[in-house]
Design a protein around this motif. Structure first.
Motif, PDB file in Angstrom:
ATOM      1  N   LEU A 198       0.830  -1.205   0.000  1.00 55.93           N
ATOM      2  CA  LEU A 198       0.000   0.000   0.000  1.00 55.93           C
ATOM      3  C   LEU A 198       0.866   1.256   0.000  1.00 55.93           C
ATOM      4  O   LEU A 198       0.568   2.229  -0.702  1.00 55.93           O
ATOM      5  N   VAL A 199       1.962   1.254   0.766  1.00 56.10           N
ATOM      6  CA  VAL A 199       2.860   2.413   0.802  1.00 56.10           C
ATOM      7  C   VAL A 199       3.437   2.687  -0.588  1.00 56.10           C
ATOM      8  O   VAL A 199       3.486   3.842  -1.044  1.00 56.10           O
ATOM      9  N   VAL A 200       3.862   1.643  -1.281  1.00 57.50           N
ATOM     10  CA  VAL A 200       4.419   1.815  -2.624  1.00 57.50           C
ATOM     11  C   VAL A 200       3.383   2.448  -3.555  1.00 57.50           C
ATOM     12  O   VAL A 200       3.685   3.371  -4.315  1.00 57.50           O
ATOM     13  N   LEU A 201       2.139   1.992  -3.486  1.00 54.63           N
ATOM     14  CA  LEU A 201       1.106   2.513  -4.376  1.00 54.63           C
ATOM     15  C   LEU A 201       0.728   3.945  -4.007  1.00 54.63           C
ATOM     16  O   LEU A 201       0.446   4.766  -4.894  1.00 54.63           O
ATOM     17  N   LEU A 265      -6.879   0.072  -8.241  1.00 59.15           N
ATOM     18  CA  LEU A 265      -5.757  -0.713  -7.738  1.00 59.15           C
ATOM     19  C   LEU A 265      -5.396  -0.296  -6.318  1.00 59.15           C
ATOM     20  O   LEU A 265      -5.126  -1.146  -5.449  1.00 59.15           O
ATOM     21  N   VAL A 266      -5.411   0.999  -6.044  1.00 64.15           N
ATOM     22  CA  VAL A 266      -5.099   1.476  -4.696  1.00 64.15           C
ATOM     23  C   VAL A 266      -6.205   1.086  -3.726  1.00 64.15           C
ATOM     24  O   VAL A 266      -5.945   0.710  -2.578  1.00 64.15           O
ATOM     25  N   VAL A 267      -7.460   1.177  -4.179  1.00 62.36           N
ATOM     26  CA  VAL A 267      -8.575   0.748  -3.326  1.00 62.36           C
ATOM     27  C   VAL A 267      -8.439  -0.730  -2.967  1.00 62.36           C
ATOM     28  O   VAL A 267      -8.662  -1.136  -1.817  1.00 62.36           O
ATOM     29  N   SER A 268      -8.052  -1.558  -3.922  1.00 58.94           N
ATOM     30  CA  SER A 268      -7.837  -2.978  -3.642  1.00 58.94           C
ATOM     31  C   SER A 268      -6.717  -3.178  -2.634  1.00 58.94           C
ATOM     32  O   SER A 268      -6.800  -4.042  -1.751  1.00 58.94           O
TER      33      SER A 268
END
Length: 309
Positions: A198-201, A265-268
């Motif tokens: 999540l941090v990367v995204l 993608l971030v929501v996932s």
């Protein structure tokens, strides 16, 4: 030895000051840095950078037997000292190695940042009558707008005068390269848990700074298509980025709150992280979005190892 030092106020807010050889606070520097932090709402890390620059300047003044309030005329020599004098390590002051071909230990960008701190200290000292007004003439000169970029000259294009620093170095132009998609995918796949992915995204796809990511609270995240039930009229999935005092030291450089939309993608990634967090910590706990999910597991492993030994 002059050094930068953090100060924690009773409210929990922090700023950085400068300590002298006797571990006493350098009064004028402390007043200036404290005013920057609480009077002008500058970030804690800003006072840390300025305190480090001021400590270098005061260290140079002491080593060259100069009075710091009158050494502005010799900042050119200070720049040479900065360029070739290594940093102090373990309390040992390094000596400048004379001779041709010496390798610089600080670049142009770093030297210019130190000079910004020195000019700020000297200007403040003049304003509180701790230094003579002639110091301003040693560190600034009168210039006009003709040497400014067109974007900075204003729409009317008229000539105006300004104060320009006397001492500065031309910084080399460097290209800041964006991470390639393959590099981001490699970082994503190298992550070992949902939190790190999540941090990367959040950094790569949403465009948040690391301080903004670390300062996010769970209440800042709205993942529903319609969040009006939460009192938010912004449509779609998004996060609210706000500047606030955080116990972990995270700080948003933007003074004004803003909203960053999230794609599928971030929501996932949020869904997977929330599932991981609730499984390990439950639904309660810190309001910070990012927490250490594996500390209890690590401490339990350490206890087992101590018992086994």
């Amino acid at each position: 030895m002059m050094r930068a030092f953090p100060v924690v106020m009773p409210s929990g807010q922090r700023y950085w000051t400068v300590l002298g050889d006797d571990l006493e606070v350098v009064a004028v520097a402390d007043q200036w840095l404290r005013n920057l932090r609480f009077g002008r709402d500058r970030a804690e890390l800003t006072t840390k950078a300025y305190a480090g620059g001021v400590a270098l300047y005061l260290r140079w003044c002491r080593s060259t037997r100069r009075e710091w309030t009158a050494a502005g005329r010799d900042l050119g020599l200070f720049m040479v000292w900065l360029k070739y004098t290594p940093a102090t390590r373990d309390g040992v002051v390094s000596a400048v190695q004379p001779g041709p071909g010496a390798v610089p230990v600080r670049g142009e960008r770093r030297i210019n940042r130190v000079l910004v701190a020195v000019r700020g200290l000297l200007s403040y000292a003049v304003s509180v009558s701790e230094a003579p007004r002639s110091v301003l003439g040693q560190i600034y000169e009168l210039a006009d707008s003709r040497d400014l970029p067109a974007e900075a000259q204003g729409e009317d294009g008229g000539l105006f005068y300004r104060l320009r620093p006397v001492h500065s170095l031309r910084e080399p132009e460097t290209q800041v390269g964006r991470a390639e998609d393959a590099e981001l995918v490699a970082m994503f796949t190298a992550c070992r848990n949902a939190r790190d992915r999540l941090v990367v995204l959040l950094v790569a796809r949403v465009g948040l700074r690391r301080g903004q990511v670390a300062g996010l609270r769970r209440s800042d995240v709205h993942l529903l298509p319609d969040s009006r039930a939460l009192g938010c009229d912004y449509p779609g999935a998004h996060v609210h980025v706000r500047r606030r005092e955080n116990g972990n030291g995270a700080w948003s450089k933007s003074r004004h709150p803003w909203v960053a939309p999230l794609d599928f993608l971030v929501v996932s990634a949020f869904d997977l992280y929330y599932e991981e967090r609730n499984r390990l910590l439950g639904s309660s706990g810190s309001d910070f979005l990012l927490v250490n999910l594996f500390r209890a597991r690590w401490e339990s492993r350490c206890r087992r190892q101590r018992l086994a030994n």
